[in-house]
Design a protein around this motif. Structure first.
Motif, PDB file in Angstrom:
ATOM      1  N   GLU A 335       0.822  -1.212   0.000  1.00 34.03           N
ATOM      2  CA  GLU A 335       0.000   0.000   0.000  1.00 34.03           C
ATOM      3  C   GLU A 335       0.855   1.260   0.000  1.00 34.03           C
ATOM      4  OE1 GLU A 335      -3.811  -1.984   2.363  1.00 34.03           O
ATOM      5  OE2 GLU A 335      -2.223  -0.944   3.476  1.00 34.03           O
ATOM      6  N   LEU A 336       1.968   1.218   0.712  1.00 30.72           N
ATOM      7  CA  LEU A 336       2.877   2.369   0.739  1.00 30.72           C
ATOM      8  C   LEU A 336       3.481   2.650  -0.640  1.00 30.72           C
ATOM      9  CD1 LEU A 336       4.800   1.835   4.098  1.00 30.72           C
ATOM     10  CD2 LEU A 336       3.329   3.779   3.525  1.00 30.72           C
ATOM     11  N   ALA A 337       3.517   1.629  -1.476  1.00 28.92           N
ATOM     12  CA  ALA A 337       4.127   1.770  -2.801  1.00 28.92           C
ATOM     13  C   ALA A 337       3.179   2.401  -3.810  1.00 28.92           C
ATOM     14  CB  ALA A 337       4.595   0.406  -3.315  1.00 28.92           C
ATOM     15  N   ARG A 338       1.967   2.753  -3.376  1.00 26.24           N
ATOM     16  CA  ARG A 338       0.983   3.352  -4.279  1.00 26.24           C
ATOM     17  C   ARG A 338       0.421   4.635  -3.680  1.00 26.24           C
ATOM     18  NH1 ARG A 338       0.753  -2.112  -5.156  1.00 26.24           N
ATOM     19  NH2 ARG A 338       0.454  -2.792  -7.322  1.00 26.24           N
ATOM     20  N   HIS A 339      -0.383   5.316  -4.449  1.00 21.91           N
ATOM     21  CA  HIS A 339      -1.057   6.519  -3.978  1.00 21.91           C
ATOM     22  C   HIS A 339      -1.815   6.209  -2.688  1.00 21.91           C
ATOM     23  CE1 HIS A 339      -3.879   9.912  -3.942  1.00 21.91           C
ATOM     24  NE2 HIS A 339      -3.065  10.512  -4.806  1.00 21.91           N
ATOM     25  N   TYR A 340      -1.806   7.141  -1.738  1.00 24.04           N
ATOM     26  CA  TYR A 340      -2.360   6.832  -0.414  1.00 24.04           C
ATOM     27  C   TYR A 340      -3.855   6.529  -0.439  1.00 24.04           C
ATOM     28  CZ  TYR A 340      -4.436  11.523   0.085  1.00 24.04           C
ATOM     29  OH  TYR A 340      -5.198  12.655  -0.072  1.00 24.04           O
ATOM     30  N   LEU A 341      -4.574   7.004  -1.456  1.00 24.68           N
ATOM     31  CA  LEU A 341      -6.006   6.713  -1.540  1.00 24.68           C
ATOM     32  C   LEU A 341      -6.292   5.353  -2.182  1.00 24.68           C
ATOM     33  CD1 LEU A 341      -7.515  10.184  -2.539  1.00 24.68           C
ATOM     34  CD2 LEU A 341      -7.753   8.998  -0.343  1.00 24.68           C
ATOM     35  N   TRP A 342      -5.259   4.730  -2.741  1.00 19.54           N
ATOM     36  CA  TRP A 342      -5.467   3.463  -3.453  1.00 19.54           C
ATOM     37  C   TRP A 342      -6.101   2.415  -2.553  1.00 19.54           C
ATOM     38  CZ3 TRP A 342      -2.813  -1.340  -2.693  1.00 19.54           C
ATOM     39  CH2 TRP A 342      -3.062  -2.301  -3.661  1.00 19.54           C
ATOM     40  N   ARG A 343      -5.636   2.281  -1.329  1.00 22.75           N
ATOM     41  CA  ARG A 343      -6.145   1.216  -0.464  1.00 22.75           C
ATOM     42  C   ARG A 343      -7.586   1.464  -0.026  1.00 22.75           C
ATOM     43  NH1 ARG A 343      -3.891   1.379   5.592  1.00 22.75           N
ATOM     44  NH2 ARG A 343      -3.598   3.606   5.952  1.00 22.75           N
ATOM     45  N   PHE A 344      -8.087   2.674  -0.242  1.00 17.90           N
ATOM     46  CA  PHE A 344      -9.482   2.959   0.085  1.00 17.90           C
ATOM     47  C   PHE A 344     -10.380   2.822  -1.143  1.00 17.90           C
ATOM     48  CE2 PHE A 344      -6.755   5.375   3.009  1.00 17.90           C
ATOM     49  CZ  PHE A 344      -7.062   4.663   4.166  1.00 17.90           C
ATOM     50  N   TRP A 345      -9.884   3.215  -2.294  1.00 20.91           N
ATOM     51  CA  TRP A 345     -10.628   2.969  -3.542  1.00 20.91           C
ATOM     52  C   TRP A 345     -10.893   1.473  -3.711  1.00 20.91           C
ATOM     53  CZ3 TRP A 345     -13.304   5.836  -6.828  1.00 20.91           C
ATOM     54  CH2 TRP A 345     -13.053   7.211  -6.925  1.00 20.91           C
ATOM     55  N   THR A 346      -9.942   0.643  -3.333  1.00 20.29           N
ATOM     56  CA  THR A 346     -10.105  -0.800  -3.534  1.00 20.29           C
ATOM     57  C   THR A 346     -11.046  -1.432  -2.519  1.00 20.29           C
ATOM     58  OG1 THR A 346      -8.133  -1.236  -2.170  1.00 20.29           O
ATOM     59  CG2 THR A 346      -7.804  -1.032  -4.541  1.00 20.29           C
ATOM     60  N   ARG A 347     -11.437  -0.701  -1.487  1.00 20.94           N
ATOM     61  CA  ARG A 347     -12.292  -1.260  -0.441  1.00 20.94           C
ATOM     62  C   ARG A 347     -13.722  -0.703  -0.478  1.00 20.94           C
ATOM     63  NH1 ARG A 347      -7.078  -1.412   1.957  1.00 20.94           N
ATOM     64  NH2 ARG A 347      -6.781  -3.079   3.495  1.00 20.94           N
ATOM     65  N   LEU A 348     -14.070   0.024  -1.496  1.00 19.12           N
ATOM     66  CA  LEU A 348     -15.399   0.636  -1.549  1.00 19.12           C
ATOM     67  C   LEU A 348     -16.487  -0.428  -1.708  1.00 19.12           C
ATOM     68  CD1 LEU A 348     -14.689   3.716  -3.841  1.00 19.12           C
ATOM     69  CD2 LEU A 348     -14.953   3.681  -1.356  1.00 19.12           C
ATOM     70  N   PRO A 349     -17.671  -0.171  -1.161  1.00 19.23           N
ATOM     71  CA  PRO A 349     -18.760  -1.148  -1.286  1.00 19.23           C
ATOM     72  C   PRO A 349     -19.444  -1.046  -2.641  1.00 19.23           C
ATOM     73  CG  PRO A 349     -19.544   0.760  -0.091  1.00 19.23           C
ATOM     74  CD  PRO A 349     -18.069   0.999  -0.357  1.00 19.23           C
ATOM     75  N   LYS A 350     -19.953  -2.165  -3.128  1.00 24.18           N
ATOM     76  CA  LYS A 350     -20.766  -2.102  -4.336  1.00 24.18           C
ATOM     77  C   LYS A 350     -22.179  -1.681  -3.963  1.00 24.18           C
ATOM     78  CE  LYS A 350     -21.489  -7.122  -4.191  1.00 24.18           C
ATOM     79  NZ  LYS A 350     -21.242  -8.394  -4.908  1.00 24.18           N
ATOM     80  N   THR A 351     -22.990  -1.424  -4.957  1.00 23.58           N
ATOM     81  CA  THR A 351     -24.330  -0.923  -4.703  1.00 23.58           C
ATOM     82  C   THR A 351     -25.118  -1.889  -3.820  1.00 23.58           C
ATOM     83  OG1 THR A 351     -25.053  -1.926  -6.785  1.00 23.58           O
ATOM     84  CG2 THR A 351     -24.481   0.399  -6.836  1.00 23.58           C
ATOM     85  N   GLY A 352     -25.882  -1.308  -2.889  1.00 20.80           N
ATOM     86  CA  GLY A 352     -26.689  -2.107  -1.977  1.00 20.80           C
ATOM     87  C   GLY A 352     -25.943  -2.599  -0.759  1.00 20.80           C
ATOM     88  N   HIS A 353     -24.655  -2.311  -0.651  1.00 18.74           N
ATOM     89  CA  HIS A 353     -23.829  -2.787   0.455  1.00 18.74           C
ATOM     90  C   HIS A 353     -23.297  -1.622   1.285  1.00 18.74           C
ATOM     91  CE1 HIS A 353     -23.296  -7.170  -0.721  1.00 18.74           C
ATOM     92  NE2 HIS A 353     -23.997  -6.652  -1.704  1.00 18.74           N
ATOM     93  N   ILE A 354     -22.876  -1.951   2.504  1.00 16.98           N
ATOM     94  CA  ILE A 354     -22.376  -0.947   3.443  1.00 16.98           C
ATOM     95  C   ILE A 354     -20.948  -1.293   3.843  1.00 16.98           C
ATOM     96  CG2 ILE A 354     -22.702   0.104   5.723  1.00 16.98           C
ATOM     97  CD1 ILE A 354     -25.680  -0.562   5.507  1.00 16.98           C
ATOM     98  N   ALA A 355     -20.064  -0.306   3.775  1.00 15.88           N
ATOM     99  CA  ALA A 355     -18.692  -0.463   4.262  1.00 15.88           C
ATOM    100  C   ALA A 355     -18.511   0.446   5.471  1.00 15.88           C
ATOM    101  CB  ALA A 355     -17.684  -0.106   3.177  1.00 15.88           C
ATOM    102  N   ILE A 356     -18.094  -0.143   6.585  1.00 13.20           N
ATOM    103  CA  ILE A 356     -17.866   0.617   7.812  1.00 13.20           C
ATOM    104  C   ILE A 356     -16.365   0.663   8.058  1.00 13.20           C
ATOM    105  CG2 ILE A 356     -18.340   0.778  10.280  1.00 13.20           C
ATOM    106  CD1 ILE A 356     -20.855  -0.919   9.785  1.00 13.20           C
TER     107      ILE A 356
END
Length: 492
Positions: A335-356
């Motif tokens: 994760e450190l080897a990429r843009h700092y937002l990368w690890r959050f873009w990859t964890r987003l929920p798909k439609t109808g789902h909730i990410a906490i």
């Protein structure tokens, strides 16, 4: 850019171009080691007309490269699953690590232009998409990425001849689709849209290079020359994007010192409200799934403020098949080897789902800022980058709810001591917690600035007064209920 492009200006012979290309490929191979040493990640985006030779050009560029340090992706139309995420997610998650090179056979341009030409994007939606792409590319460039953008250009007659040639051979006929034929028949319409797109996204930190792709060898040489020159220039001094001057629509926030922490709930009232909130949230979660509304809930707060218990009560009301709790720790090496937002873009929920999220991207403007894990420019720029990120999520139809869990210094000390004395809870207290406590005042300054600059109208912060954990839990559940009800009232 394209309308008046001068074709057939190359004066070298085929033999001369081949000789120069051979040398340039070897030089590109030599640059790979320098890229790794500098930790410079490179994205090479090839766009252009159907049958213009994008695959051929990529094959030429990688001829002498070490395959361990580059990747080629042919970007197709988004799948049904990918369409359930924000537009940029699938592009952000493929970005390379430091020192690596990614070659994209078409990308976000092709997807955007195609959707616009097919009527899937209105004019306003198209302009908003262009703005999203410019933000995406600027954030990557500001984060240390080199973007090399090539557009392979051919005229209508050359395109038709190539498509005819592909169609005539049974082994290549599959490469000539009806969509390709339709593009050729409507060449001028596509030309105008391509021209507008290139003009709108041509920036000093990510410029377009238009290549005459009429002759294969000359085109390959032009692409290799441009890639070589861009890498060499970036290794010397990377272009710094101009940061826009934003006036974000901000929601008012209280300084933490002014938050009333005396709020409390009696046990009986707490149990009654907890039962009621759970029942309401369960019903709303079903409706969310049916209407395909994605939700992100962010928890930040002081150590021992009660984030875990708050999350536990919220999650207890939800269908476990439709949510995920994401504890965010220090970034991994990958994760450190990429843009700092990368690890959050990859964890987003798909439609109808909730990410906490139990902690989140706000680490950049808190712990990373105070512990020196990023530069001053990095964390100062991050306030706007985070707002851009959250606006992208909201614009895609996502509900974003953010909580700061607040306690006072004395309450924290009391809870630390309780954890230290209880064998069953000692794992919850670490040396790092005590070190962070010593920096309470500095953290409070950082948190107040964070709340002030990122509590936007589209993603405001909510303060949870958590000296009484029961009060904070019910308040959080009620805020989530209200936010979901508002979202579900919107026309689909």
């Amino acid at each position: 850019m394209l309308s008046d492009f001068p074709f057939h200006t190359e004066r070298r012979t085929q033999a001369e171009c081949k000789a120069l290309l051979k040398v340039r490929r070897e030089e590109l191979a030599g640059l790979q080691q320098r890229l790794q040493q500098a930790g410079l990640p490179v994205i090479v985006l090839l766009e252009g007309w159907s049958a213009a030779g994008k695959g051929r050009t990529i094959q030429s560029l990688i001829r002498e490269l070490d395959p361990r340090f580059f990747k080629v992706i042919s970007v197709n139309s988004p799948t049904e699953t990918e369409q359930r995420w924000p537009f940029l997610k699938r592009h952000f998650e493929t970005i390379p690590a430091q020192g690596k090179v990614l070659f994209l056979d078409t990308g976000w341009m092709e997807e955007t232009v195609r959707a616009y030409l097919h009527g899937e994007l209105s004019e306003d939606e198209y302009q908003a998409r262009l703005e999203s792409i410019n933000i995406f590319e600027r954030q990557l460039a500001a984060g240390g990425y080199l973007l090399v953008k090539l557009f392979l250009h051919i005229d209508a007659q050359s395109q038709k001849e190539r498509l005819d040639g592909l169609a005539a051979d049974k082994d290549t006929a599959w490469r000539c689709t009806e969509a390709d034929r339709r593009q050729n028949r409507n060449y001028q319409k596509h030309l105008a849209v391509f021209d507008g797109y290139l003009a709108a996204t041509d920036k000093p930190w990510a410029p377009w290079k238009i290549i005459d792709s009429t002759q294969a060898v000359q085109a390959n040489l032009a692409a290799a020359d441009w890639l070589h020159d861009q890498i060499c220039a970036a290794l010397e001094a990377r272009p710094v994007p101009v940061h826009p001057s934003y006036q974000w629509p901000l929601a008012p926030t209280l300084p933490l010192a002014q938050v009333d922490l005396d709020k409390a709930l009696e046990e009986k009232d707490y149990r009654k409200q907890l039962k009621k909130c759970r029942k309401k949230l369960a019903a709303l979660h079903n409706e969310l799934y049916r209407k395909k509304v994605p939700v992100v809930v962010v928890y930040e707060g002081w150590d021992a403020a009660g984030k875990g218990g708050n999350i536990k009560r919220l999650a207890s009301a939800l269908d476990p098949r439709g949510y995920e709790v994401l504890p965010i720790a220090a970034p991994t090496k990958d994760e450190l080897a990429r843009h700092y937002l990368w690890r959050f873009w990859t964890r987003l929920p798909k439609t109808g789902h909730i990410a906490i999220f139990d902690r989140s991207w706000y680490g950049r403007v808190m712990v990373e800022r105070l512990e020196g894990f990023c530069t001053t420019d990095d964390w100062q720029r991050a306030f706007d980058e985070i707002n851009e990120f959250e606006q992208e999520l909201v614009n895609s139809g996502m509900v974003v709810i953010k909580f700061w869990v607040q306690i006072d210094k004395d309450t924290q000390l009391e809870r630390f001591n309780e954890r230290q004395a209880d064998p069953a809870k000692q794992w919850k207290i670490t040396e790092e917690d005590w070190r962070n406590r010593d920096k309470w005042d500095a953290y409070e300054v950082a948190v107040n600035e964070m709340l002030q600059r990122t509590s936007t109208a589209f993603a405001p912060w909510h303060i949870l007064e958590s000296v009484d954990k029961k009060y904070a839990r019910i308040k959080a559940m009620k805020i989530v209920i209200e936010a979901l009800e508002r979202a579900l009232e919107q026309p689909s």
